[in-house]
Write an enzyme that holds these catalytic residues in place. Sequence first.
Site, PDB file in Angstrom:
ATOM      1  CG  HIS A   1       9.560  -1.131  -2.967  1.00 22.44           C
ATOM      2  ND1 HIS A   1       9.606   0.038  -3.696  1.00 22.44           N
ATOM      3  CD2 HIS A   1       8.506  -1.838  -3.452  1.00 22.44           C
ATOM      4  CE1 HIS A   1       8.616   0.036  -4.569  1.00 22.44           C
ATOM      5  NE2 HIS A   1       7.929  -1.095  -4.435  1.00 22.44           N
TER       6      HIS A   1
ATOM      7  CD1 TRP B   1      -2.430  -1.693  -0.007  1.00 23.47           C
ATOM      8  CD2 TRP B   1      -3.143  -1.143   2.049  1.00 23.47           C
ATOM      9  NE1 TRP B   1      -3.587  -2.387   0.234  1.00 23.47           N
ATOM     10  CE2 TRP B   1      -4.053  -2.066   1.484  1.00 23.47           C
ATOM     11  CE3 TRP B   1      -3.384  -0.655   3.336  1.00 23.47           C
ATOM     12  CZ2 TRP B   1      -5.185  -2.513   2.169  1.00 23.47           C
ATOM     13  CZ3 TRP B   1      -4.503  -1.104   4.008  1.00 23.47           C
ATOM     14  CH2 TRP B   1      -5.397  -2.015   3.430  1.00 23.47           C
TER      15      TRP B   1
ATOM     16  CD  GLU C   1       7.816  -4.409  -6.921  1.00 25.24           C
ATOM     17  OE1 GLU C   1       6.592  -4.506  -6.957  1.00 25.24           O
ATOM     18  OE2 GLU C   1       8.409  -3.612  -6.171  1.00 25.24           O
TER      19      GLU C   1
END
Length: 254
Positions: free
Chosen positions: A95, A8, A167
């Site tokens: 990330h 999120w 990613e």
Amino acid sequence: MNILAANWKMHKTREETRAFFRRFLELYQPTATHHLHTLIAPPYTSIETALGMARNTPLWIGAQNVHQEEQGAYTGEISLPMLQDLGVHFVIVGHSERRKYFHETDELIARKLHRVLDAGLWAILCVGETLQEREAGEAERVVQKQVEAALTPLDANHIPRLIVAYEPVWAIGTGVPARPEDAEAMHRFIRSLLSRRFGEDGEAVPLLYGGSVKPENFSAFAQMPHIHGALVGGASLDPERFWKLHEILLDATG
Ligand code: 13P
């Protein structure tokens, strides 16, 4: 193991978190999804609320980051013992937004990953190249360096709780995902790196694709043999759209 993981990012207050779960739990069918695991990483401030809403369900709630030290004078940071105290199941590590905006290095990410897995929690390690690196033909080299650096301090005991998310940086939040066949090729490459280092244990590590995944484009990814699910940003904020991804993955994997 198939997985849909929601990241999120910096979205949702506690009330918005409750509203998400109220609707998502109306849609979510644990019996239909027994071989599909659903993971949700809200911002720190909503973790406890999410854990409360997900109680008595198979949903896993996690954190988007953790500090590498157990405690100390690190203003604004959150440690692993604090997250364990809340009862999180997993932590996202490395990330690309952490790498880019908070200057996290491969070495730092390796320390965080080791700490999370050593504590018996699951970890989602994120790797991926920038557009410039892909255009320069460097994508595999960059991902290899990120994966190998993160794996350095790990041993075979850690691997059963590791998930890797590929990613590509240029696909995150842009609305333009990677081509499914390019993602599949990179997943195959990551699988080869994991197997080379950890043999059969490395074969079982789930590999997720992330970057502009949405119901409109997910089906082609879900059908790829080396793509076991997705790490989803924007499309995970809406309970209907996040649930739709479950239906697509269930369809694709039988
Ligand atoms: P988007 O799905 O919004 O592109 O974000 C992907 C991501 O960064 C998940 O970690």
